[in-house]
Motif scaffolding. Structure first.
Motif, short mmCIF file in Angstrom:
data_model
loop_
_atom_site.label_atom_id
_atom_site.label_comp_id
_atom_site.label_asym_id
_atom_site.label_seq_id
_atom_site.Cartn_x
_atom_site.Cartn_y
_atom_site.Cartn_z
N ARG A 24 1.55 17.24 14.10
CA ARG A 24 2.82 17.80 13.60
C ARG A 24 2.74 19.32 13.54
O ARG A 24 3.64 20.02 13.99
N SER A 25 1.64 19.85 13.03
CA SER A 25 1.46 21.30 12.92
C SER A 25 1.50 21.97 14.29
O SER A 25 1.93 23.11 14.41
N ALA A 26 1.03 21.26 15.31
CA ALA A 26 1.03 21.80 16.67
C ALA A 26 2.40 21.69 17.34
O ALA A 26 2.58 22.13 18.47
N ALA B 186 8.18 9.37 10.94
CA ALA B 186 9.21 8.71 11.75
C ALA B 186 10.00 9.70 12.62
O ALA B 186 10.39 9.37 13.74
N ASP B 187 10.20 10.91 12.12
CA ASP B 187 11.00 11.89 12.85
C ASP B 187 10.29 12.48 14.06
O ASP B 187 10.94 13.11 14.90
N ILE B 188 8.99 12.24 14.20
CA ILE B 188 8.28 12.81 15.36
C ILE B 188 7.55 11.74 16.17
O ILE B 188 6.65 12.06 16.95
N VAL B 189 7.94 10.46 16.00
CA VAL B 189 7.30 9.38 16.76
C VAL B 189 8.19 8.98 17.92
O VAL B 189 9.39 8.73 17.74
N ASP B 190 7.61 8.90 19.12
CA ASP B 190 8.31 8.39 20.29
C ASP B 190 7.70 7.02 20.61
O ASP B 190 6.49 6.83 20.42
N TYR C 166 -0.31 2.77 11.48
CA TYR C 166 -0.28 3.88 10.51
C TYR C 166 1.12 4.48 10.40
O TYR C 166 1.62 4.67 9.31
N VAL C 167 1.75 4.75 11.54
CA VAL C 167 3.07 5.38 11.48
C VAL C 167 4.13 4.43 10.94
O VAL C 167 5.11 4.87 10.34
#
Length: 101
Positions: free
Chosen positions: A69-71, A93-97, A85-86
């Motif tokens: 996420r930081s990257a 959830a907002d950054i999972v494809d 895990y996710v």
């Protein structure tokens, strides 16, 4: 610093194609990934058998996802452990494809 279920301090290290987790100066597991087009595809996570049950995979994946996420990358959970895990941690959830079949 994060400790495992036995109270031992852990260290998560980012490498070119994996995150590793160490306990007491010994590398005991990894989460392998491939970066592509703004995505980080997690393909496999493994912890040495003698260290299972200490929560190390959870610590490793949690830190790997935070650093992802930081990257500014999106998470593609091909690895079943990362996928589980996710599912349990809605904050990603907002950054999972979705992993492509």
């Amino acid at each position: 610093m994060t400790t495992d279920k036995t109270g031992a301090p852990t260290t998560v290290t980012a490498e070119a194609d994996r995150f590793t987790i160490g306990v007491e100066g010994q590398t005991v597991g990894f989460a392998a990934f491939t970066d592509r087009d703004g995505q980080r595809v997690f393909t496999h996570t493994e912890v040495d058998g003698e260290f299972e049950g200490r929560g190390l995979a959870t610590i490793l994946v949690g830190e790997a996802l935070e650093q992802t996420r930081s990257a500014g990358k999106r998470i593609v959970p091909v690895c079943a452990l990362v996928a589980n895990y996710v599912k349990k941690h809605d904050e990603y959830a907002d950054i999972v494809d979705p992993a492509e079949g």
